[in-house]
Enzyme design. Sequence first.
Site, mmCIF file in Angstrom:
data_model
loop_
_atom_site.group_PDB
_atom_site.id
_atom_site.type_symbol
_atom_site.label_atom_id
_atom_site.label_comp_id
_atom_site.label_asym_id
_atom_site.label_seq_id
_atom_site.Cartn_x
_atom_site.Cartn_y
_atom_site.Cartn_z
ATOM 1 N N GLU A 161 0.663 -1.188 -0.026
ATOM 2 C CA GLU A 161 -0.134 0.066 0.189
ATOM 3 C C GLU A 161 0.686 1.233 -0.239
ATOM 4 O O GLU A 161 1.798 1.410 0.686
ATOM 5 C CB GLU A 161 -0.912 0.089 1.297
ATOM 6 C CG GLU A 161 -1.688 1.192 1.270
ATOM 7 C CD GLU A 161 -2.408 1.507 -0.049
ATOM 8 O OE1 GLU A 161 -2.310 2.713 -0.376
ATOM 9 O OE2 GLU A 161 -3.284 0.659 -0.533
ATOM 10 N N LEU A 171 -4.013 2.285 4.655
ATOM 11 C CA LEU A 171 -4.861 1.121 4.683
ATOM 12 C C LEU A 171 -6.334 1.705 4.513
ATOM 13 O O LEU A 171 -6.740 2.644 4.944
ATOM 14 C CB LEU A 171 -4.775 0.393 5.825
ATOM 15 C CG LEU A 171 -3.340 -0.477 6.169
ATOM 16 C CD1 LEU A 171 -3.183 -1.136 7.508
ATOM 17 C CD2 LEU A 171 -2.733 -1.460 5.055
ATOM 18 N N GLY A 172 -7.130 0.735 3.884
ATOM 19 C CA GLY A 172 -8.636 0.845 3.657
ATOM 20 C C GLY A 172 -8.968 1.707 2.615
ATOM 21 O O GLY A 172 -10.057 1.734 2.035
ATOM 22 N N VAL A 181 -24.699 9.500 -7.125
ATOM 23 C CA VAL A 181 -24.777 9.228 -5.669
ATOM 24 C C VAL A 181 -23.658 9.982 -4.707
ATOM 25 O O VAL A 181 -24.257 10.499 -3.647
ATOM 26 C CB VAL A 181 -24.194 7.707 -5.431
ATOM 27 C CG1 VAL A 181 -24.325 7.298 -4.094
ATOM 28 C CG2 VAL A 181 -25.355 6.750 -6.304
ATOM 29 N N ALA A 205 -17.233 -0.593 -2.691
ATOM 30 C CA ALA A 205 -16.479 -1.459 -1.924
ATOM 31 C C ALA A 205 -16.858 -2.869 -1.754
ATOM 32 O O ALA A 205 -15.806 -3.676 -1.920
ATOM 33 C CB ALA A 205 -16.554 -0.695 -0.571
ATOM 34 N N HIS A 207 -44.447 -8.002 13.781
ATOM 35 C CA HIS A 207 -45.039 -6.959 13.718
ATOM 36 C C HIS A 207 -45.234 -5.996 14.935
ATOM 37 O O HIS A 207 -45.091 -6.709 15.765
ATOM 38 C CB HIS A 207 -46.585 -7.328 13.384
ATOM 39 C CG HIS A 207 -47.749 -6.346 13.466
ATOM 40 N ND1 HIS A 207 -47.888 -5.239 12.354
ATOM 41 C CD2 HIS A 207 -48.541 -5.747 14.429
ATOM 42 C CE1 HIS A 207 -48.611 -4.423 12.752
ATOM 43 N NE2 HIS A 207 -49.102 -4.560 14.145
#
Length: 445
Positions: free
Chosen positions: A33, A37-38, A177, A302, A424
């Site tokens: 990376e 990270l992420g 979006v 993702a 319900h």
Amino acid sequence: MENFDIAIIGAGPGGYVAAIHAAKNGKRVALIERDKLGGACYNVGCIPSKILLEHSKLVQAINQGNNWGIETDNVRINFPRLMQRKDTIIQELLTNIEHYIINNDITLYRGEATLTKDLLITVGNETLTATDIILATGSHPFVPPFQGLETATYYTTDTFFNLKELPAQLTIIGGGVIAVEMAFSLAPLGTKVTMLNHSEDILQTEEPESRPLIREKMKKLGIELVTDFEFEKFEGHTIHTTKGTYTYENLLFATGRRPNTEIAQHLGLAFEGLLIAVNDHLQTSQPHLYAIGDLVGGYQLAHSASAEGIYAVDYIVGNQPASIDQASIPRCVYTHPEIATFGLLEEQVKVSYTMTKMPLKTNPKGLMEGNTEGFVKLITEEGSGQILGACVVGDGATEMLNAILAAKNAGGTALSLAQMIFPHPTVCEHIGDAAKAVFGKAIHQ
């Protein structure tokens, strides 16, 4: 020089998930990376935007409480504290990812990766090889080359979440979006939002019947929406269009993303337009080299990238994975109300079908919660009752959709949903009613 079974370049939702899955399959794994990270999702995309949206939803809930008789003083927004909370949550999530990597004995390299055609990887002063390599390098914000843009000052999603003060005014370019979610995240906090979208409508990839509800909510929130025009030029803090001139204090481009394909270009891999060409197994034109996520076709989501990362690993290790069903990938818009969809829209169906729709205004739990803006919509094939598509619009729609998706993935049909006993009162019981409506037996209709 280190040797690995599988190396993954990019530690976003596609890459880090692929790395963990490979390690759990007994492989020696390297994960590389160059930044955080992420990836974009955790740092400048899904996670920070949804945190801001949660803040805004809470403000709207407080305002709704005032209408119900739960009276409060004027709400004061401490924006620096909100952003601090955002940073704290993200850091906790990134720490979790790092622990997953450590716990699975994955070797993490931090730095820019270069790759040769014989699959030799260089990261800084270190070199490594792998039998198979997965490219998961993600994407970056796209800013159209408008005339005069060099005179403008603007944000992209890569820089916007570094704001320290709540902007008094924000103009958003785009109508997809990301643009709509950003408008919903700031307008309830007090920002005057203008959205400039040159297309005829917003959210054009989403359920058409959801769009009027979102436009109406935008109007209630004071969001100025301008559509169906052409951009002429940018001139400092002024935007000239065929519908007039607009000035801004803060400008955000939310006009889509483009794949990070530098490695693929360097290797001379085959492309399909802007995307890396892959076969049904996510293999590129070079043996033992795979690509996933925003680099290839499909949804720029993702969870789609994560699914592709798992599939690529399973194929590499010989687990004979089932093909990823694009019709089963959920698409979510975290506005208020939310929009959650999977499968086909009505306009895309090519067979005889039945469409049923149950508005939430008849749902007891929805009325209790003040959650009446929305509906449950099912599209099923005539005869077989196969679920071709579904859309839920409403508060919590992104969670509700999973009940329908689980039924579809288990081989269920409209009849299966109609026969389910829902508790319900719940908003979810409208799913059962929408399924009963396929057979003309809906209760609350």
